[in-house]
Design an enzyme around this catalytic site. Structure first.
Site, PDB file in Angstrom:
ATOM      1  N   LYS A 131      43.614  44.093  18.605  1.00 18.75           N
ATOM      2  CA  LYS A 131      44.860  43.433  18.971  1.00 18.75           C
ATOM      3  C   LYS A 131      45.702  44.354  19.841  1.00 18.75           C
ATOM      4  CE  LYS A 131      49.083  41.927  16.808  1.00 18.75           C
ATOM      5  NZ  LYS A 131      49.895  41.859  15.639  1.00 18.75           N
ATOM      6  N   LYS A 154      44.972  48.092  16.124  1.00 22.75           N
ATOM      7  CA  LYS A 154      46.203  47.427  16.531  1.00 22.75           C
ATOM      8  C   LYS A 154      47.019  48.428  17.334  1.00 22.75           C
ATOM      9  CE  LYS A 154      50.307  45.049  14.916  1.00 22.75           C
ATOM     10  NZ  LYS A 154      50.989  44.358  13.816  1.00 22.75           N
ATOM     11  N   TYR A 161      47.509  31.405  20.107  1.00 18.76           N
ATOM     12  CA  TYR A 161      48.508  30.336  20.148  1.00 18.76           C
ATOM     13  C   TYR A 161      48.015  29.156  20.987  1.00 18.76           C
ATOM     14  CZ  TYR A 161      51.169  34.164  18.263  1.00 18.76           C
ATOM     15  OH  TYR A 161      51.563  35.195  17.462  1.00 18.76           O
ATOM     16  N   ARG A 219      58.084  38.909  17.853  1.00 21.48           N
ATOM     17  CA  ARG A 219      59.232  39.508  17.152  1.00 21.48           C
ATOM     18  C   ARG A 219      60.469  38.632  17.320  1.00 21.48           C
ATOM     19  NH1 ARG A 219      57.953  45.788  18.877  1.00 21.48           N
ATOM     20  NH2 ARG A 219      55.959  45.934  17.766  1.00 21.48           N
ATOM     21  N   SER A 226      51.179  37.121  21.364  1.00 19.67           N
ATOM     22  CA  SER A 226      52.281  36.293  21.873  1.00 19.67           C
ATOM     23  C   SER A 226      52.613  36.584  23.337  1.00 19.67           C
ATOM     24  CB  SER A 226      53.515  36.493  20.997  1.00 19.67           C
ATOM     25  OG  SER A 226      53.904  37.857  20.982  1.00 19.67           O
TER      26      SER A 226
HETATM   27  C1  PBG Z   1      53.556  42.239  12.100  1.00 19.42           C
HETATM   28  C2  PBG Z   1      52.809  41.582  13.185  1.00 19.42           C
HETATM   29  C3  PBG Z   1      53.100  41.628  14.559  1.00 19.42           C
HETATM   30  C4  PBG Z   1      52.233  40.747  15.179  1.00 19.42           C
HETATM   31  C5  PBG Z   1      51.399  40.211  14.194  1.00 19.42           C
HETATM   32  N1  PBG Z   1      51.755  40.757  12.962  1.00 19.42           N
HETATM   33  C6  PBG Z   1      54.199  42.323  15.286  1.00 19.42           C
HETATM   34  C7  PBG Z   1      54.294  43.769  15.284  1.00 19.42           C
HETATM   35  O1  PBG Z   1      53.398  44.506  14.863  1.00 19.42           O
HETATM   36  O2  PBG Z   1      55.354  44.242  15.699  1.00 19.42           O
HETATM   37  C8  PBG Z   1      52.239  40.416  16.638  1.00 19.42           C
HETATM   38  C9  PBG Z   1      51.537  39.165  17.039  1.00 19.42           C
HETATM   39  C10 PBG Z   1      51.842  38.640  18.388  1.00 19.42           C
HETATM   40  O3  PBG Z   1      52.495  39.284  19.230  1.00 19.42           O
HETATM   41  O4  PBG Z   1      51.400  37.505  18.644  1.00 19.42           O
HETATM   42  N2  PBG Z   1      53.030  43.302  11.472  1.00 19.42           N
END
Ligand code: PBG
Length: 332
Positions: A254, A194, A319, A204, A280
């Protein structure tokens, strides 16, 4: 000319016959944002076509998705500010609405594959995935909370636990906690690689979970000390190796699009299924261009998802899942 590659593209029938990559609704995981309350279906500005759902509105939505052939869902909670604290205690509290929603969903639709999100950020006043102490996101104290959260989620019926926090050692800690509570059949889909990405912005917004720096060093303003550096791929291999040995059932990369090479690298070295999170910001980017008439949704969207499959992802968390199921799956 002896070689005319175009012969293999001359008709739709021949193209379909030799297509190396296929994408179907069974490969898709659909993210859903949930809120406490009643009668709520609130569209998220930066994620048009995605909503924050209260349970009563969510049930018919899931039913409709099932009819379209989707069967795996991941839930993300939008938690009211007054329930947030430094250590995310609401995440495993008995009256947590997210856990109750999961229970009801699994009762109404036992056939679904329901995945959770494990991290502190939706529950934390600091908006970080772990506990913040003296300007640092502390690892080992966070692990204990992640374990409690995971056990509470398994207890509420989630089939797959999804740690998205990037703390060291979380997969092992969670696996042991689940097994200690007899949840040996509950799976772990680890957010293995990630990255500290700019493409999480709309998510967020959806959860109001951005890291809340006060301008001092007390609260780190980004997640770079635990999420990965976009420059690196060897680190992804290291994380994959660790998650495998710690007992993960699926590995996730991710975001997806800027990291197709990472998906490819991990899928070449692991025997575990790879999932990619089409995040997202990737969704928002395509939707914005389509709204402006600069890209064509009907062709750009499936091409985007196909590229993620071709790179080596077996499943895609996106999505676009429902739109894909509505528009394309029946034609496959
Ligand atoms: C939280 C989390 C995040 C996402 C999924 N789980 C945000 C982050 O790490 O700040 C992001 C998913 C997306 O942008 O679609 N731990």
């Amino acid at each position: 000319m002896l070689q005319r590659p175009r012969r293999n593209r001359k008709s739709s029938a021949v193209r379909k016959m030799i297509a190396e990559t296929r994408l179907g609704v069974n490969n898709l995981i659909y993210p859903l944002f949930v809120v406490d309350g009643k009668g709520i279906q609130q569209e998220i500005n930066s994620l048009p076509g995605n909503f924050r759902w209260s349970l009563d509105k969510l049930l018919p939505e899931v039913e409709q998705c099932l009819k379209l052939g989707l069967s795996t869902f991941v839930l993300f909670p939008k938690v009211n500010d007054e329930l947030k604290d430094k250590t995310g205690t609401y995440s495993y509290s008995e009256d947590n609405f997210y856990l109750k929603i999961a229970q009801t969903l699994k009762k109404e639709f036992p056939q679904i594959n329901l995945m959770s999100d494990v991290a502190l950020d939706p529950y934390s006043v600091d908006g970080h995935d772990g506990v913040v102490r003296n300007g640092k996101v502390v690892n080992d104290e966070t692990l204990e909370i992640l374990a409690k959260m995971s056990v509470a989620q398994a207890n509420s019926g989630f089939d797959i636990i999804g740690p998205s926090d990037m703390m060291d050692g979380r997969v092992m800690t969670i696996r042991e906690a689940l097994d200690d509570h007899d949840f040996t059949e509950v799976s772990i889909m680890s957010y293995t690689a990630k990255y500290a990405s700019a493409y999480y912005g709309p998510f967020r917004d959806a959860l109001d979970s951005a890291p809340k720096t006060d301008g001092t060093e007390e609260i780190p303003k980004d997640k770079k000390r635990y999420q990965m550096d976009p420059a690196n791929v060897k680190e992804a291999i290291r994380e994959a190796y660790l998650d495998e040995t710690e007992g993960a059932d699926f590995l996730m990369v991710k975001p997806a699009l800027c990291y197709l090479d990472v998906i490819k690298t991990l899928s070449d070295i692991t025997t575990l299924p790879i999932t990619a999170y089409n995040v997202s910001g990737e969704y928002a980017m395509l939707m914005a261009a389509c709204e402006k008439g600069w890209l064509d949704f009907e062709t750009a969207m499936p091409e985007m998802l196909l590229s993620i499959r071709r790179a080596g992802a077996t499943a895609i968390l996106t999505y676009f899942a429902k739109a894909y199921a509505e528009k394309f799956d029946s034609k496959n």
